[in-house]
Design a protein around this motif. Structure first.
Motif, PDB file in Angstrom:
ATOM      1  N   LEU A 181     -24.773 -10.423  -4.684  1.00  0.00           N
ATOM      2  CA  LEU A 181     -23.558  -9.623  -4.662  1.00  0.00           C
ATOM      3  C   LEU A 181     -22.575 -10.096  -5.719  1.00  0.00           C
ATOM      4  O   LEU A 181     -22.479 -11.282  -6.015  1.00  0.00           O
ATOM      5  N   GLY A 182     -21.844  -9.146  -6.287  1.00  0.00           N
ATOM      6  CA  GLY A 182     -20.848  -9.469  -7.289  1.00  0.00           C
ATOM      7  C   GLY A 182     -19.460  -9.563  -6.689  1.00  0.00           C
ATOM      8  O   GLY A 182     -19.264  -9.468  -5.467  1.00  0.00           O
ATOM      9  N   SER A 183     -18.465  -9.717  -7.536  1.00  0.00           N
ATOM     10  CA  SER A 183     -17.081  -9.909  -7.088  1.00  0.00           C
ATOM     11  C   SER A 183     -16.555  -8.778  -6.208  1.00  0.00           C
ATOM     12  O   SER A 183     -15.805  -9.046  -5.265  1.00  0.00           O
ATOM     13  N   PRO A 184     -16.897  -7.476  -6.486  1.00  0.00           N
ATOM     14  CA  PRO A 184     -16.353  -6.410  -5.632  1.00  0.00           C
ATOM     15  C   PRO A 184     -16.752  -6.535  -4.160  1.00  0.00           C
ATOM     16  O   PRO A 184     -16.090  -5.972  -3.297  1.00  0.00           O
ATOM     17  N   ALA A 185     -17.847  -7.266  -3.880  1.00  0.00           N
ATOM     18  CA  ALA A 185     -18.245  -7.449  -2.491  1.00  0.00           C
ATOM     19  C   ALA A 185     -17.353  -8.455  -1.776  1.00  0.00           C
ATOM     20  O   ALA A 185     -17.331  -8.520  -0.555  1.00  0.00           O
ATOM     21  N   ARG A 186     -16.616  -9.250  -2.585  1.00  0.00           N
ATOM     22  CA  ARG A 186     -15.776 -10.292  -2.004  1.00  0.00           C
ATOM     23  C   ARG A 186     -14.290 -10.025  -2.181  1.00  0.00           C
ATOM     24  O   ARG A 186     -13.471 -10.653  -1.526  1.00  0.00           O
ATOM     25  N   ARG A 187     -13.941  -9.112  -3.080  1.00  0.00           N
ATOM     26  CA  ARG A 187     -12.539  -8.834  -3.370  1.00  0.00           C
ATOM     27  C   ARG A 187     -12.267  -7.342  -3.209  1.00  0.00           C
ATOM     28  O   ARG A 187     -13.018  -6.517  -3.727  1.00  0.00           O
ATOM     29  N   PRO A 188     -11.204  -6.969  -2.497  1.00  0.00           N
ATOM     30  CA  PRO A 188     -10.898  -5.537  -2.341  1.00  0.00           C
ATOM     31  C   PRO A 188     -10.411  -4.948  -3.664  1.00  0.00           C
ATOM     32  O   PRO A 188      -9.842  -5.646  -4.508  1.00  0.00           O
ATOM     33  N   ARG A 189     -10.636  -3.651  -3.842  1.00  0.00           N
ATOM     34  CA  ARG A 189     -10.131  -2.961  -5.024  1.00  0.00           C
ATOM     35  C   ARG A 189      -8.620  -2.789  -4.889  1.00  0.00           C
ATOM     36  O   ARG A 189      -8.118  -2.396  -3.830  1.00  0.00           O
ATOM     37  N   LYS A 190      -7.894  -3.091  -5.952  1.00  0.00           N
ATOM     38  CA  LYS A 190      -6.449  -2.907  -5.923  1.00  0.00           C
ATOM     39  C   LYS A 190      -6.110  -1.423  -5.812  1.00  0.00           C
ATOM     40  O   LYS A 190      -6.825  -0.568  -6.347  1.00  0.00           O
ATOM     41  N   VAL A 191      -5.015  -1.125  -5.127  1.00  0.00           N
ATOM     42  CA  VAL A 191      -4.576   0.268  -5.040  1.00  0.00           C
ATOM     43  C   VAL A 191      -3.995   0.670  -6.394  1.00  0.00           C
ATOM     44  O   VAL A 191      -3.467  -0.173  -7.138  1.00  0.00           O
ATOM     45  N   PRO A 192      -4.094   1.954  -6.762  1.00  0.00           N
ATOM     46  CA  PRO A 192      -3.625   2.380  -8.086  1.00  0.00           C
ATOM     47  C   PRO A 192      -2.197   1.967  -8.406  1.00  0.00           C
ATOM     48  O   PRO A 192      -1.881   1.625  -9.548  1.00  0.00           O
ATOM     49  N   SER A 193      -1.304   1.976  -7.412  1.00  0.00           N
ATOM     50  CA  SER A 193       0.097   1.660  -7.684  1.00  0.00           C
ATOM     51  C   SER A 193       0.301   0.215  -8.148  1.00  0.00           C
ATOM     52  O   SER A 193       1.335  -0.110  -8.731  1.00  0.00           O
ATOM     53  N   GLU A 194      -0.690  -0.661  -7.917  1.00  0.00           N
ATOM     54  CA  GLU A 194      -0.578  -2.043  -8.357  1.00  0.00           C
ATOM     55  C   GLU A 194      -0.873  -2.190  -9.853  1.00  0.00           C
ATOM     56  O   GLU A 194      -0.443  -3.169 -10.468  1.00  0.00           O
ATOM     57  N   VAL A 195      -1.620  -1.275 -10.416  1.00  0.00           N
ATOM     58  CA  VAL A 195      -2.062  -1.435 -11.801  1.00  0.00           C
ATOM     59  C   VAL A 195      -1.653  -0.290 -12.712  1.00  0.00           C
ATOM     60  O   VAL A 195      -1.794  -0.393 -13.930  1.00  0.00           O
ATOM     61  N   ILE A 196      -1.174   0.820 -12.156  1.00  0.00           N
ATOM     62  CA  ILE A 196      -0.716   1.956 -12.963  1.00  0.00           C
ATOM     63  C   ILE A 196       0.805   2.005 -12.892  1.00  0.00           C
ATOM     64  O   ILE A 196       1.381   2.124 -11.817  1.00  0.00           O
ATOM     65  N   HIS A 197       1.453   1.900 -14.052  1.00  0.00           N
ATOM     66  CA  HIS A 197       2.907   1.883 -14.129  1.00  0.00           C
ATOM     67  C   HIS A 197       3.349   3.139 -14.893  1.00  0.00           C
ATOM     68  O   HIS A 197       2.888   3.383 -16.004  1.00  0.00           O
ATOM     69  N   ARG A 198       4.244   3.893 -14.310  1.00  0.00           N
ATOM     70  CA  ARG A 198       4.659   5.167 -14.899  1.00  0.00           C
ATOM     71  C   ARG A 198       6.122   5.089 -15.362  1.00  0.00           C
ATOM     72  O   ARG A 198       7.015   4.960 -14.548  1.00  0.00           O
ATOM     73  N   GLY A 199       6.318   5.143 -16.653  1.00  0.00           N
ATOM     74  CA  GLY A 199       7.674   5.170 -17.202  1.00  0.00           C
ATOM     75  C   GLY A 199       8.298   3.806 -17.384  1.00  0.00           C
ATOM     76  O   GLY A 199       9.026   3.577 -18.347  1.00  0.00           O
ATOM     77  N   ILE A 200       8.082   2.880 -16.467  1.00  0.00           N
ATOM     78  CA  ILE A 200       8.613   1.538 -16.557  1.00  0.00           C
ATOM     79  C   ILE A 200       7.703   0.621 -15.753  1.00  0.00           C
ATOM     80  O   ILE A 200       7.036   1.077 -14.813  1.00  0.00           O
ATOM     81  N   TRP A 201       7.629  -0.666 -16.110  1.00  0.00           N
ATOM     82  CA  TRP A 201       6.695  -1.585 -15.432  1.00  0.00           C
ATOM     83  C   TRP A 201       7.150  -1.810 -13.999  1.00  0.00           C
ATOM     84  O   TRP A 201       8.304  -2.050 -13.732  1.00  0.00           O
TER      85      TRP A 201
END
Length: 201
Positions: A181-201
């Protein structure tokens, strides 16, 4: 296959059906996708070294492997290894040409080393094409201390920088051994709002 299906199905697969070779057509499709990836200044400075015979693959594993592991046992079942290389010199040469004009060939001009950016794009194109060809695939790196041994084994010029390897094959028959198993089996996927910034960080 629709693109959104390719995205959802893409996984790093670490074991293969060793008895089922990759068909020439499927391999050509994956390689063709890699060389069609974006290229800064159309430098085309990314090169691929394809190892598809048992002797070639064994020479690679001898040059790169240290201790035995479950990961290594799985990866050694891959029928094809595609080594991805890039050339910083090719990009500096290209951008010193009259239509670009960076005649000082200063790598500090680059906001990012696009020789590696382009190699990453080529690798992702290969991984996506593998899914479209019903192949399993994985991208992994060569240990830094073993790159010179790989160059020597396969006659790779020192101007070529190692980016990584794409292993290719068909998924192992089921049921089979417990997959690595790779890392995704041990770590949850981040929600989009954690990595997508709109207009300002």
């Amino acid at each position: 296959m629709e693109f959104r299906q390719v995205l959802r199905r893409r996984r790093m697969i670490r074991s293969y059906d060793a008895g089922r070779p990759v068909t020439p057509g499927a391999l050509d499709a994956v390689l063709g996708a890699a060389v069609r990836a974006p290229s800064a200044g159309f430098t085309q400075g990314v090169s691929l070294l394809v190892l598809s015979s048992a002797a070639e693959r064994e020479a690679f594993w001898r040059a790169t492997s240290e201790a035995d592991s479950a990961w290594l046992r799985g990866m050694r079942t891959a029928p094809v290894l595609v080594l991805v290389w890039t050339s910083e010199e090719a990009y500096l040469d290209r951008y010193a040409e009259p239509d670009k004009g960076w005649t000082d060939r200063d790598s500090a001009r680059w906001s990012a080393p696009y020789w590696f950016v382009d190699a990453g794009m080529a690798s992702m194109a290969a991984l996506m094409s593998a899914v479209d060809q019903d192949l399993a695939a994985c991208f992994f790196g060569i240990p830094v201390g073993r790159i010179s041994a790989v160059r020597e084994t396969f006659g790779v010029p020192t101007s070529q920088l190692s980016v990584g390897v794409v292993s290719l094959g068909y998924p192992p028959p089921q049921p089979g051994p417990e997959p690595v198993l790779g890392s995704p089996a041990r770590r949850p996927r981040k929600v989009p709002s954690e990595v997508i910034h709109r207009g300002i960080w």
